[in-house]
Design an enzyme around this catalytic site. Structure first.
Site, PDB file in Angstrom:
ATOM      1  N   ASP A  14       0.812  -1.232   0.000  1.00  9.45           N
ATOM      2  CA  ASP A  14       0.000   0.000   0.000  1.00  9.45           C
ATOM      3  C   ASP A  14       0.840   1.274   0.000  1.00  9.45           C
ATOM      4  O   ASP A  14       0.403   2.308   0.505  1.00  9.45           O
ATOM      5  CB  ASP A  14      -0.949   0.052   1.220  1.00  9.45           C
ATOM      6  CG  ASP A  14      -1.727  -1.222   1.390  1.00  9.45           C
ATOM      7  OD1 ASP A  14      -2.272  -1.692   0.386  1.00  9.45           O
ATOM      8  OD2 ASP A  14      -1.785  -1.739   2.515  1.00  9.45           O
ATOM      9  N   GLY A  16       1.656   3.051  -2.523  1.00  8.23           N
ATOM     10  CA  GLY A  16       1.314   3.981  -3.605  1.00  8.23           C
ATOM     11  C   GLY A  16       1.937   3.540  -4.920  1.00  8.23           C
ATOM     12  O   GLY A  16       2.161   4.359  -5.815  1.00  8.23           O
ATOM     13  N   LYS A  17       2.185   2.244  -5.041  1.00  9.63           N
ATOM     14  CA  LYS A  17       2.806   1.731  -6.275  1.00  9.63           C
ATOM     15  C   LYS A  17       1.918   1.954  -7.486  1.00  9.63           C
ATOM     16  O   LYS A  17       2.406   2.188  -8.572  1.00  9.63           O
ATOM     17  CB  LYS A  17       3.088   0.228  -6.151  1.00  9.63           C
ATOM     18  CG  LYS A  17       4.160  -0.106  -5.157  1.00  9.63           C
ATOM     19  CD  LYS A  17       4.330  -1.601  -5.042  1.00  9.63           C
ATOM     20  CE  LYS A  17       3.080  -2.318  -4.590  1.00  9.63           C
ATOM     21  NZ  LYS A  17       2.645  -2.039  -3.216  1.00  9.63           N
ATOM     22  N   GLY A  18       0.584   1.883  -7.263  1.00  5.30           N
ATOM     23  CA  GLY A  18      -0.340   2.054  -8.386  1.00  5.30           C
ATOM     24  C   GLY A  18      -0.136   3.396  -9.048  1.00  5.30           C
ATOM     25  O   GLY A  18      -0.027   3.498 -10.269  1.00  5.30           O
ATOM     26  N   GLY A  41      -4.118  -4.238  -4.102  1.00  2.00           N
ATOM     27  CA  GLY A  41      -5.133  -3.215  -4.346  1.00  2.00           C
ATOM     28  C   GLY A  41      -4.435  -1.958  -4.802  1.00  2.00           C
ATOM     29  O   GLY A  41      -3.936  -1.198  -3.988  1.00  2.00           O
ATOM     30  N   HIS A  42      -4.335  -1.777  -6.106  1.00  2.26           N
ATOM     31  CA  HIS A  42      -3.619  -0.620  -6.626  1.00  2.26           C
ATOM     32  C   HIS A  42      -4.614   0.464  -7.023  1.00  2.26           C
ATOM     33  O   HIS A  42      -5.509   0.230  -7.819  1.00  2.26           O
ATOM     34  CB  HIS A  42      -2.770  -1.016  -7.832  1.00  2.26           C
ATOM     35  CG  HIS A  42      -1.567  -1.805  -7.453  1.00  2.26           C
ATOM     36  ND1 HIS A  42      -0.644  -2.267  -8.353  1.00  2.26           N
ATOM     37  CD2 HIS A  42      -1.133  -2.198  -6.242  1.00  2.26           C
ATOM     38  CE1 HIS A  42       0.300  -2.921  -7.702  1.00  2.26           C
ATOM     39  NE2 HIS A  42       0.022  -2.896  -6.428  1.00  2.26           N
ATOM     40  N   ARG A 143       2.993 -29.038  -6.525  1.00  2.04           N
ATOM     41  CA  ARG A 143       2.853 -29.549  -7.896  1.00  2.04           C
ATOM     42  C   ARG A 143       1.505 -30.229  -8.142  1.00  2.04           C
ATOM     43  O   ARG A 143       1.389 -31.135  -8.954  1.00  2.04           O
ATOM     44  CB  ARG A 143       4.036 -30.469  -8.250  1.00  2.04           C
ATOM     45  CG  ARG A 143       5.322 -29.699  -8.330  1.00  2.04           C
ATOM     46  CD  ARG A 143       6.508 -30.485  -7.934  1.00  2.04           C
ATOM     47  NE  ARG A 143       6.439 -30.876  -6.538  1.00  2.04           N
ATOM     48  CZ  ARG A 143       7.326 -31.663  -5.941  1.00  2.04           C
ATOM     49  NH1 ARG A 143       8.328 -32.145  -6.607  1.00  2.04           N
ATOM     50  NH2 ARG A 143       7.192 -31.961  -4.667  1.00  2.04           N
ATOM     51  N   GLN A 224       2.224  -5.806  -3.294  1.00  2.00           N
ATOM     52  CA  GLN A 224       2.560  -5.896  -1.860  1.00  2.00           C
ATOM     53  C   GLN A 224       3.857  -5.129  -1.581  1.00  2.00           C
ATOM     54  O   GLN A 224       4.180  -4.209  -2.307  1.00  2.00           O
ATOM     55  CB  GLN A 224       2.662  -7.355  -1.378  1.00  2.00           C
ATOM     56  CG  GLN A 224       1.326  -8.084  -1.349  1.00  2.00           C
ATOM     57  CD  GLN A 224       0.955  -8.710  -2.669  1.00  2.00           C
ATOM     58  OE1 GLN A 224       1.759  -9.355  -3.310  1.00  2.00           O
ATOM     59  NE2 GLN A 224      -0.282  -8.539  -3.101  1.00  2.00           N
ATOM     60  N   THR A 239       3.068 -12.466   2.779  1.00  2.00           N
ATOM     61  CA  THR A 239       2.303 -13.071   1.703  1.00  2.00           C
ATOM     62  C   THR A 239       3.113 -14.258   1.171  1.00  2.00           C
ATOM     63  O   THR A 239       4.204 -14.556   1.683  1.00  2.00           O
ATOM     64  CB  THR A 239       1.949 -12.019   0.628  1.00  2.00           C
ATOM     65  OG1 THR A 239       0.977 -12.577  -0.251  1.00  2.00           O
ATOM     66  CG2 THR A 239       3.174 -11.560  -0.163  1.00  2.00           C
ATOM     67  N   GLY A 302     -10.927  -2.906   2.962  1.00  6.74           N
ATOM     68  CA  GLY A 302     -11.532  -1.769   3.670  1.00  6.74           C
ATOM     69  C   GLY A 302     -11.079  -1.644   5.117  1.00  6.74           C
ATOM     70  O   GLY A 302     -11.539  -0.770   5.857  1.00  6.74           O
ATOM     71  N   ASP A 333       2.635  14.824   1.450  1.00  6.92           N
ATOM     72  CA  ASP A 333       1.727  15.904   1.868  1.00  6.92           C
ATOM     73  C   ASP A 333       0.964  15.566   3.152  1.00  6.92           C
ATOM     74  O   ASP A 333       0.560  16.460   3.888  1.00  6.92           O
ATOM     75  CB  ASP A 333       0.723  16.197   0.747  1.00  6.92           C
ATOM     76  CG  ASP A 333      -0.012  14.934   0.306  1.00  6.92           C
ATOM     77  OD1 ASP A 333       0.683  13.959  -0.046  1.00  6.92           O
ATOM     78  OD2 ASP A 333      -1.254  14.920   0.339  1.00  6.92           O
TER      79      ASP A 333
HETATM   80  P1  IMP Z   1      -2.375 -12.752   1.568  1.00  8.24           P
HETATM   81  O1  IMP Z   1      -1.445 -12.136   0.562  1.00  8.24           O
HETATM   82  O2  IMP Z   1      -3.822 -12.527   1.244  1.00  8.24           O
HETATM   83  O3  IMP Z   1      -2.041 -14.180   1.850  1.00  8.24           O
HETATM   84  O4  IMP Z   1      -2.151 -11.980   2.970  1.00  8.24           O
HETATM   85  C1  IMP Z   1      -0.923 -12.079   3.690  1.00  8.24           C
HETATM   86  C2  IMP Z   1      -0.552 -10.733   4.314  1.00  8.24           C
HETATM   87  O5  IMP Z   1      -0.213  -9.824   3.274  1.00  8.24           O
HETATM   88  C3  IMP Z   1      -1.679 -10.077   5.113  1.00  8.24           C
HETATM   89  O6  IMP Z   1      -1.106  -9.359   6.185  1.00  8.24           O
HETATM   90  C4  IMP Z   1      -2.285  -9.100   4.102  1.00  8.24           C
HETATM   91  O7  IMP Z   1      -2.938  -8.032   4.744  1.00  8.24           O
HETATM   92  C5  IMP Z   1      -1.018  -8.654   3.391  1.00  8.24           C
HETATM   93  N1  IMP Z   1      -1.263  -8.184   2.020  1.00  8.24           N
HETATM   94  C6  IMP Z   1      -1.531  -8.921   0.935  1.00  8.24           C
HETATM   95  N2  IMP Z   1      -1.661  -8.148  -0.140  1.00  8.24           N
HETATM   96  C7  IMP Z   1      -1.456  -6.889   0.265  1.00  8.24           C
HETATM   97  C8  IMP Z   1      -1.413  -5.623  -0.420  1.00  8.24           C
HETATM   98  O8  IMP Z   1      -1.564  -5.500  -1.631  1.00  8.24           O
HETATM   99  N3  IMP Z   1      -1.162  -4.553   0.373  1.00  8.24           N
HETATM  100  C9  IMP Z   1      -0.927  -4.656   1.693  1.00  8.24           C
HETATM  101  N4  IMP Z   1      -0.943  -5.794   2.359  1.00  8.24           N
HETATM  102  C10 IMP Z   1      -1.202  -6.907   1.653  1.00  8.24           C
END
Ligand code: IMP
Length: 431
Positions: A14, A16-18, A41-42, A143, A224, A239, A302, A333
């Site tokens: 999160d 701000g890569k998007g 979530g970008h 596999r 991520q 992840t 959310g 900012d």
């Molecule tokens: P998973 O990737 O759904 O297995 O979640 C594993 C961990 O990675 C959890 O703490 C999620 O909240 C975090 N996570 C997965 N994707 C994102 C992302 O895009 N942004 C921030 N945290 C993420």
């Protein structure tokens, strides 16, 4: 030879890569996602419109850009179709998207298992996005998983599906979950294949063709963040993929020699969603203020994000692991208006100061941040176009991050729009 850029998250996602990817995607001929799936979530904002992408690369808004979902991703065809539908509904109909035939495919039971495993963990749950990311990667490495290319060969797909269901239904039954009927899943996925089958191809071949050409720019888009890396992050609160620049060669099917320009995206502070230790976390009014000003709520789930100070221990660590050449300092900012700002320079662990994160979360949880305090700034900087126009205290903050991490800040983002971007590094200005 092509020009390349790797954009990775350097904290807990999160960052701000998007926005940054979109900023460069305007000039990229190809944008490649190489790990993760629809857990990302970008958010991309342009022309006053806000778009949220989960698994689709951020170059999708530029009709001339080729977008690739690489073999290192876990692709959920249901989610891809839904994302594309949402884009269509908002008038985004002209795009180029390709999906690797080698990418692991998320099946309906993966999300069920993700939820069930989490529920069994009780207080030590990971806080996953419950999209089935971990279970899909587990099946890939065991596999036993299915791959996107299987959809193109119905008989082979049927064989793989039968084999997978023989085992999965046993597991689902043991966990008290709904079992899946072969024919129903088969029909559903064959229907999905009709919609996206034409996008599935050998994307490594496509990418390498571009890498070899002088007139092409290829952008690798990480999802991520490095602290969620399965190898180097805060394991097990991570992840299941490698969000590092090191994940690119395997996850995109390219040689390591192509990885040479790495942009580490970092918030000017830190956030984390989900569970796991977070040494610089704030629990007072300042956390609340930063959360509200930065709209720090998860794009996918959310959930309110946890908020803390900029952690130079983490930044040095991820800089070293991913070979970060420049920082993109995001949401700068949001820090305006604070009397004082702080940066973590080390951790105090059992009476000693350490400058690199320990390997276990039990030790990380005992780490207390060693903080330096700096003057804050009151000015609204969201309209600033050049580094020199920033308030002195803000400039000092940027310089301190560079000094502590020994990596230059190449980009400063002062707002969500493409136009609110100060590009300091000459190499990035040219890109
Ligand atoms: P998973 O990737 O759904 O297995 O979640 C594993 C961990 O990675 C959890 O703490 C999620 O909240 C975090 N996570 C997965 N994707 C994102 C992302 O895009 N942004 C921030 N945290 C993420």
């Amino acid at each position: 030879m092509s020009e390349r850029l790797v954009v990775i998250g350097s904290q807990w996602g999160d960052e701000g890569k998007g926005k940054i990817t979109d900023y460069f995607a305007c000039r990229a001929d190809m944008v490649v996602r190489y790990q993760g799936g629809n857990n990302a979530g970008h958010t991309v904002v342009f022309d006053g419109n806000k778009y949220s992408l989960q698994s689709i690369p951020s170059g999708i808004f530029n009709p001339a850009t080729i977008n690739v979902m690489g073999n290192g991703m876990v692709v959920n065809p249901v989610s891809v179709v839904a994302e594309l539908q949402k884009l269509h509904d908002r008038g985004i109909t002209d795009y180029q998207l390709f999906i690797s035939d080698r990418a692991a495919m998320v099946m309906p039971w993966h999300a069920d298992l993700d939820g069930a495993y989490e529920a069994k963990k009780g207080d030590s749950l990971i806080g996953t996005t419950k999209k089935g990311i971990g279970p899909t990667y587990s099946d890939k490495y065991a596999r036993t998983g299915l791959r996107m290319g299987d959809l193109l060969e119905p008989e082979y797909f049927a064989e793989r599906l039968r084999g997978a269901l023989d085992v999965k239904n046993l597991e689902l039954r043991m966990l008290g979950l709904k079992e899946y009927d072969f024919q129903e899943v088969y029909d559903q996925y064959m229907e999905l294949a009709k919609q996206i089958g034409h996008m599935i191809t050998d994307t490594s071949d496509l990418i390498n063709g571009y890498l070899r050409r002088d007139d092409k720019r290829v952008l690798f888009e990480g999802a991520q963040g490095m602290m969620l890396c399965c190898d180097h992050g805060t394991y097990p609160f991570v992840t299941s993929s490698s969000p590092s620049a090191a994940g690119v060669p395997v996850g995109a099917g390219v040689a390591p020699k192509w990885i040479d320009n790495v942009l580490g995206v970092a918030k000017a502070y830190c956030t984390r969603v989900g569970e796991g230790p977070f040494p610089t976390e704030l629990f007072d009014q300042r956390a609340h203020d930063i959360r509200e000003r930065g709209h720090e709520y998860g794009t996918v789930t959310g959930r309110p994000r946890r908020v803390g100070w900029f952690d130079a221990v983490v930044a040095r660590y991820t800089g070293r692991l991913a070979g970060i050449d420049n920082w993109a300092l995001m949401l700068f900012d949001v820090l305006s208006g604070l009397d004082k700002v702080m940066i973590c320079t080390g951790y105090e662990l059992d009476g000693e100061v350490i400058t690199s994160p320990p390997s276990t979360i039990s030790r990380l949880a005992r780490c207390k941040p060693v903080l330096i305090e700096m003057e804050g700034w009151k000015e609204d900087i969201s309209g600033v176009k050049n580094f020199d126009e920033l308030p002195e205290a803000a400039k000092a903050y940027v310089r301190k991050i560079e000094e502590l991490t020994e990596i230059p800040v190449g980009i400063i983002s002062v707002g969500p729009d493409r136009t609110q971007t100060i590009t300091v590094a000459e190499t990035l200005r040219k890109w």
